[in-house]
Motif scaffolding. Structure first.
Motif, PDB file in Angstrom:
ATOM      1  N   ARG A  19       1.769   3.755  -2.949  1.00 54.70           N
ATOM      2  CA  ARG A  19       0.615   4.676  -3.800  1.00 54.70           C
ATOM      3  C   ARG A  19       1.255   6.087  -4.100  1.00 54.70           C
ATOM      4  O   ARG A  19       1.156   6.491  -4.984  1.00 54.70           O
ATOM      5  CB  ARG A  19      -0.413   4.628  -2.631  1.00 54.70           C
TER       6      ARG A  19
ATOM      7  N   TYR B  51      -3.577   0.208  -8.334  1.00 58.55           N
ATOM      8  CA  TYR B  51      -2.662  -0.108  -7.413  1.00 58.55           C
ATOM      9  C   TYR B  51      -3.355  -0.710  -6.152  1.00 58.55           C
ATOM     10  O   TYR B  51      -3.070  -1.794  -5.502  1.00 58.55           O
ATOM     11  CB  TYR B  51      -1.639   0.664  -6.884  1.00 58.55           C
ATOM     12  N   ASP B  52      -4.428  -0.007  -5.910  1.00 57.62           N
ATOM     13  CA  ASP B  52      -5.078  -0.460  -4.587  1.00 57.62           C
ATOM     14  C   ASP B  52      -5.925  -1.976  -4.724  1.00 57.62           C
ATOM     15  O   ASP B  52      -5.658  -2.796  -3.952  1.00 57.62           O
ATOM     16  CB  ASP B  52      -6.214   0.349  -4.299  1.00 57.62           C
TER      17      ASP B  52
ATOM     18  N   ARG C  61      -3.105   4.844  -9.530  1.00 61.25           N
ATOM     19  CA  ARG C  61      -3.256   4.607  -7.924  1.00 61.25           C
ATOM     20  C   ARG C  61      -4.420   3.812  -7.716  1.00 61.25           C
ATOM     21  O   ARG C  61      -4.497   2.830  -6.625  1.00 61.25           O
ATOM     22  CB  ARG C  61      -3.377   5.754  -7.091  1.00 61.25           C
ATOM     23  N   GLU C  62      -5.365   3.825  -8.517  1.00 54.19           N
ATOM     24  CA  GLU C  62      -6.725   2.992  -8.296  1.00 54.19           C
ATOM     25  C   GLU C  62      -6.387   1.567  -8.539  1.00 54.19           C
ATOM     26  O   GLU C  62      -6.504   0.815  -7.803  1.00 54.19           O
ATOM     27  CB  GLU C  62      -7.793   3.588  -9.047  1.00 54.19           C
TER      28      GLU C  62
ATOM     29  N   GLY D 239       0.658  -1.174   0.074  1.00 53.07           N
ATOM     30  CA  GLY D 239      -0.049  -0.081  -0.014  1.00 53.07           C
ATOM     31  C   GLY D 239       0.806   1.341  -0.077  1.00 53.07           C
ATOM     32  O   GLY D 239       0.377   2.392  -0.368  1.00 53.07           O
TER      33      GLY D 239
END
Lengths: 401, 401
Positions: free
Chosen positions: B21, B32-33, B29-30, B18
């Protein structure tokens, strides 16, 4: 005079282009006629980059007649007699860029070298012919059946039975499995089982490599950039390619489950063996670096090198330095070969090369490497060969000079 | 007291899940989540087969705090000081099954480990962070930028420039190129050129292997049959995988065209080197077996082992037997490494393992392998490190006991 049993574990034979036709199942004959033309084109391309025409032409000068032993039995016997070879293991691809089985079912057999149905058809055609050739002198000729095992293991099992019924005690299977399952996959177990049961020796013969990686995709695309060095990469990696199946067989526990299975790696040198076995054994001894991976070896009751020495042999001709390091490898695993009629073998200089290679080595060890190991592994009837050996075998005194 | 310059050419660092980010370009980033959750699942699966949970949990007992040096700079410095390490080369993947860069841009970076756009994004995020970490003590931390070069060489060239401008003098590129061009393809020349020009060291770090061949296709299909032995095959082939690019670079003439290019193979043992170089040199000397292939070496002015000794180094920790055979390899090519914070390295037993490994070796050779070779190859400012070495470096007397 004390003559030695002299076995070549690497020879080749194959019919002239077009002559496999009558050995093919009828439904493949039309496709074969077209394939012959395709193969001629490939051979032509090969002569530019792989089998350089002028080098090969020069090598062939004066031995044109002897080379016809690639398909002619009477000529073949003359060459074997001349070389002092009592028995030979016969792979496909007579003279490298010609005489290959139909549809790519030769040394490059496998999913990277052709299509399922036609490759099986090509393999069967070659197997019928090599069985016929071998029957002309069954104690001397150990024909190797081509078995494209990666596609269909049931078919492979049937072909092994056919081979044994037709006098062939050896098969070769693809060196590279391409997109198919590697050799530790349980789907191959019926193949290992039948080979063990019928005492059929399995071969991996060097030759295949990751050609598209070395030379670029074929056919050439517009904008293709030549990749310098591809041939150097190939000649190095070809050895690795043929060793790789052993890693899968050993760790896969194949020799644990089939303890009398016999595997030969042919024409792959022997200089890698000691280092390779050290590497496998290091990993088996479970040192520090792999502890975090947990147990990955309890299915093996012996260390990798033990399986190697029990179940695997090296079929190849030798360089002097390989003989000098025979004890690193285990000289009982090393089996001599002439590679006739290929230019990279000992023929037509077999006697001289043999003497250079083995001079000064204890006689018993020479006897093992030149014939004893092979006779035992291929389970040959040496009594039946004895009269021939007494006539043509090389004399032990050769190596003491 | 006479303290030695002690450089670890194999350490690892990475952020907690996390935390990459903020280092990512916003548009990733989205994704990545979501990827964090995916990576957690993969890690969970891995703990069953690859990084056995109980073994790792036991190893971590009592060193939990020190392991946080994988991402925490103050803690990292304490560990380095304790180990006597003056400078370190830092690869991604802090604690193996966690702390990897986003989207598979860690040790398994490359076409087999992820998609083009996201892997580049993940690599850049890691590079930004490792540059930041390295700047906290720039003489000690040699961060390695991840460069997924196989997809886009122009991008790779830009990333090398970015790395150098941001204090990073090292990159790692994919060990396996998958369907992309291997490293002898001329498309990579601009990458070699910029690395030579900016004195940026290129790394291949062990880890990747042909996983689908060893363990079967992922995700598991209905009817999947487990393939016994996959892990044993992997631990053996992983070494070969990381050596393979060298064959392509050497024969491709890359070191001929870029004579001061620097390449390091990390954590791949050294026991293969002598045999490997013998094999390449044998093929270069053009012996009998390859004559038919024509000229494949005139583009190389030196034999393969000469390029190896000039342009290539081995970054790894050692076993005793590797040190004993240092002269077969060329001990100037061997660079020590602790592998902190990985369990297969020397830490937290660095001093004891180091003494066991190097005891009795001439002091000058120990100094070369523990620090001298690395200082020269990575072009370190040893004057700047000298005061630190005087404080924390291991004493030469350790190895004489």
């Amino acid at each position: 005079m004390s003559r030695m049993l002299f076995i070549s574990t690497d020879c080749h034979a194959g019919l002239l282009p077009g002559q496999y036709r009558e050995y093919l199942d009828p439904q493949f004959r039309e496709a074969y006629d077209a394939d012959v033309a395709v193969q001629r084109e490939i051979a032509k391309e090969n002569r530019k980059v792989m089998l350089v025409e002028e080098i090969n032409a020069k090598w062939r000068q004066g031995i044109e007649q002897e080379l016809t032993g690639a398909w002619d039995h009477a000529q073949r016997i003359k060459v074997l007699d001349g070389d002092g070879i009592a028995a030979e293991v016969i792979f496909p691809d007579g003279i490298t860029e010609e005489n290959a089985p139909p549809f790519g079912a030769g040394l490059s057999v496998g999913p990277l070298g052709g299509e399922y149905e036609t490759q099986w058809a090509g393999a069967r055609a070659h197997n019928r012919w090599i069985a016929e050739l071998s029957q002309m002198a069954p104690a001397r000729h150990l024909g190797v059946a081509v078995v494209p095992a990666t596609w269909d293991v049931d078919e492979a099992v049937r072909e092994v039975r056919w081979a044994r019924q037709n006098g062939l005690g050896s098969i070769m299977i693809p060196v590279m499995w391409g997109p198919h399952a590697p050799y530790h996959h349980p789907k191959y177990d019926p193949l290992w089982a039948i080979c063990q049961e019928l005492d059929v020796v399995i071969h991996f013969h060097s030759g295949p490599g990751a050609a598209e990686e070395y030379f670029g995709p074929m056919p050439r695309q517009p904008g293709h950039q030549d990749m310098v060095g591809g041939m150097g990469i190939y000649v190095c990696e070809a050895v690795w390619a043929v060793v790789r199946p052993l890693t899968f067989l050993i760790w896969g526990g194949v020799f644990e489950r089939y303890p009398t299975l016999k595997v030969v790696v042919t024409e792959a040198t022997t200089t890698w063996v000691a280092n390779y076995l050290e590497h496998l054994d290091d990993r088996y001894v479970d040192w520090h670096v792999t502890a975090k991976l947990g147990d990955y070896k309890s299915h093996l009751s012996m260390k990798p090198s033990d399986y190697f020495h029990r179940n695997i042999r090296l079929g190849t001709f030798f360089r002097r330095k390989e003989v000098e390091r025979r004890h690193e490898v285990g000289h009982e695993c090393m089996m001599w070969g002439s590679d006739y009629p290929h230019p990279e073998g000992t023929w037509p200089y077999t006697r001289d090369m043999m003497v250079d290679t083995f001079r000064g080595v204890p006689e018993a060890e020479i006897a093992t490497m030149l014939g004893g190991s092979a006779a035992a592994f291929y389970n040959l009837d040496t009594d039946r060969l004895a009269p021939l050996v007494a006539q043509i075998g090389p004399d032990t005194s050769l190596f003491n000079s």
